[in-house]
Design a protein around this motif. Structure first.
Motif, PDB file in Angstrom:
ATOM      1  N   VAL A 167       0.728  -1.287   0.039  1.00 39.60           N
ATOM      2  CA  VAL A 167      -0.033   0.089  -0.076  1.00 39.60           C
ATOM      3  C   VAL A 167       0.983   1.114  -0.044  1.00 39.60           C
ATOM      4  CG1 VAL A 167      -1.599   1.460   1.336  1.00 39.60           C
ATOM      5  CG2 VAL A 167      -2.147  -1.196   1.256  1.00 39.60           C
ATOM      6  N   THR A 168       2.020   1.210   0.716  1.00 39.35           N
ATOM      7  CA  THR A 168       2.842   2.444   1.067  1.00 39.35           C
ATOM      8  C   THR A 168       3.578   2.642  -0.330  1.00 39.35           C
ATOM      9  OG1 THR A 168       3.285   2.212   3.349  1.00 39.35           O
ATOM     10  CG2 THR A 168       4.844   3.441   2.032  1.00 39.35           C
ATOM     11  N   ALA A 169       4.024   1.619  -1.095  1.00 37.62           N
ATOM     12  CA  ALA A 169       4.701   1.618  -2.222  1.00 37.62           C
ATOM     13  C   ALA A 169       3.744   2.197  -3.374  1.00 37.62           C
ATOM     14  CB  ALA A 169       5.146   0.208  -2.823  1.00 37.62           C
ATOM     15  N   GLU A 170       2.606   1.851  -3.445  1.00 38.17           N
ATOM     16  CA  GLU A 170       1.644   2.147  -4.323  1.00 38.17           C
ATOM     17  C   GLU A 170       1.389   3.647  -4.163  1.00 38.17           C
ATOM     18  OE1 GLU A 170      -0.009   0.434  -6.720  1.00 38.17           O
ATOM     19  OE2 GLU A 170      -0.303  -1.773  -6.185  1.00 38.17           O
ATOM     20  N   VAL A 171       1.223   4.140  -3.016  1.00 36.75           N
ATOM     21  CA  VAL A 171       0.835   5.523  -2.887  1.00 36.75           C
ATOM     22  C   VAL A 171       2.042   6.364  -3.251  1.00 36.75           C
ATOM     23  CG1 VAL A 171       0.321   7.603  -1.204  1.00 36.75           C
ATOM     24  CG2 VAL A 171      -0.895   5.116  -1.080  1.00 36.75           C
TER      25      VAL A 171
END
Length: 315
Positions: A65-69
């Protein structure tokens, strides 16, 4: 169905308690605001359900999730025209990470706990290296509408959640759902019945990766860009699924109850905040819920020498 009643009972009690502490919650806008906050976790829990009911774990979703954002902010960089291509890229990247997790787990027979823990570290390290602790770029207003905008009075996140719930319920009622549960319940028997175990489990991981991508899209709009936006979400998702009565080790549990577990967890955190209890206790609460829920689930399942009642760490 009767097995799922306790989680809905607990959720109802918590919602009533929130309404007593904050009467605004009874108004449509107040309740929809709660749904908006709960939607990302509920979607992530739905994806985690597929993996857990198949007998595996996915610890990589929080870092994904962090990487995607972070990736979205860097690529969009405030350009409205880049919104939809980047969303498509995020979904593809989530599916790719899920496929890698699934293939390494099934084909190389590495325990999913280790595979997804390694993926968590890889993604966390990559994000830290790429951003140097400070994400760059910005999300366009069109991108952020999914997390904080609405269609009339209904938040887009609630509509997205409704679509996800409809899809996962349909999927679990289809042949895939039955083979997924059969795989988690007794992998050997499922294989002898003609189930392609590698394929089923890999699809479960892909669905988990896609759910993390959708969660990131909503959180990017709601919470903004941060290198910590997904921190701890993997544990919240697992806690929500277990709270919904899904058995670690696979083979038992409802996806609707898992989503209800996410709403229950969000309702509990909301109630704690309303009473001024520190958010630092959230991890403590999650730990207690996880231990108690697993213990109660183990007590309710009759032991059988051919039925696993402990988490499966290998395929």
């Amino acid at each position: 169905m009767r097995r799922n009643l306790p989680i809905f009972g607990v959720l109802t009690v918590l919602l009533v308690a929130i309404a007593v502490a904050n009467p605004y919650f009874l108004e449509p806008q107040g309740f929809l605001a709660f749904v908006k906050r709960a939607a990302p976790l509920a979607i992530l829990a739905a994806g985690q359900y597929f993996v857990i009911v198949s007998g595996e774990f996915d610890l990589s979703v929080g870092s994904l999730v962090t990487a995607e954002v972070v990736i979205a902010a860097r690529l969009v960089d405030g350009d409205p025209g880049a919104t939809w291509p980047v969303i498509a890229l995020l979904l593809a990247f989530g599916a790719l990470v899920g496929a890698v997790n699934g293939l390494v787990t099934t084909l190389l027979r590495v325990p999913s706990f280790i595979v997804t823990l390694g993926m968590l570290l890889i993604l966390s390290g990559a994000v830290s290296l790429w951003t140097d602790g400070s994400p760059r770029g910005a999300l366009s207003e069109q991108f952020r509408q999914f997390g904080r905008g609405s269609l009339g009075p209904v938040p887009w996140s609630a509509l997205v959640l409704g679509a996800v719930v409809a899809f996962v319920v349909w999927l679990m009622r289809a042949d895939f759902g039955r083979t997924l549960v059969a795989t988690g319940d007794n992998q050997t028997a499922a294989a002898l019945s003609g189930v392609r175990i590698h394929r089923v489990k890999t699809i479960a991981f892909v669905l988990s990766g896609l759910s993390a991508a959708i969660c990131a899209i909503l959180l990017g709009g709601f919470a903004g860009v941060s290198a910590q936006v997904g921190q701890g979400l993997e544990f919240q998702a697992i806690t929500a699924v277990v709270l919904g009565g899904v058995v670690l080790g696979g083979g038992r549990g409802s996806v609707v109850a898992a989503i209800a577990g996410a709403f229950t967890l969000q309702a509990l955190f909301t109630l704690l905040n309303l009473h001024g209890i520190s958010g630092a206790l959230e991890f403590t609460v999650q730990g207690l819920i996880l231990i108690v829920a697993v213990a109660l689930g183990t007590l309710q399942i009759p032991w059988h020498p051919r039925r696993r009642t402990t988490p499966a760490l290998a395929s």
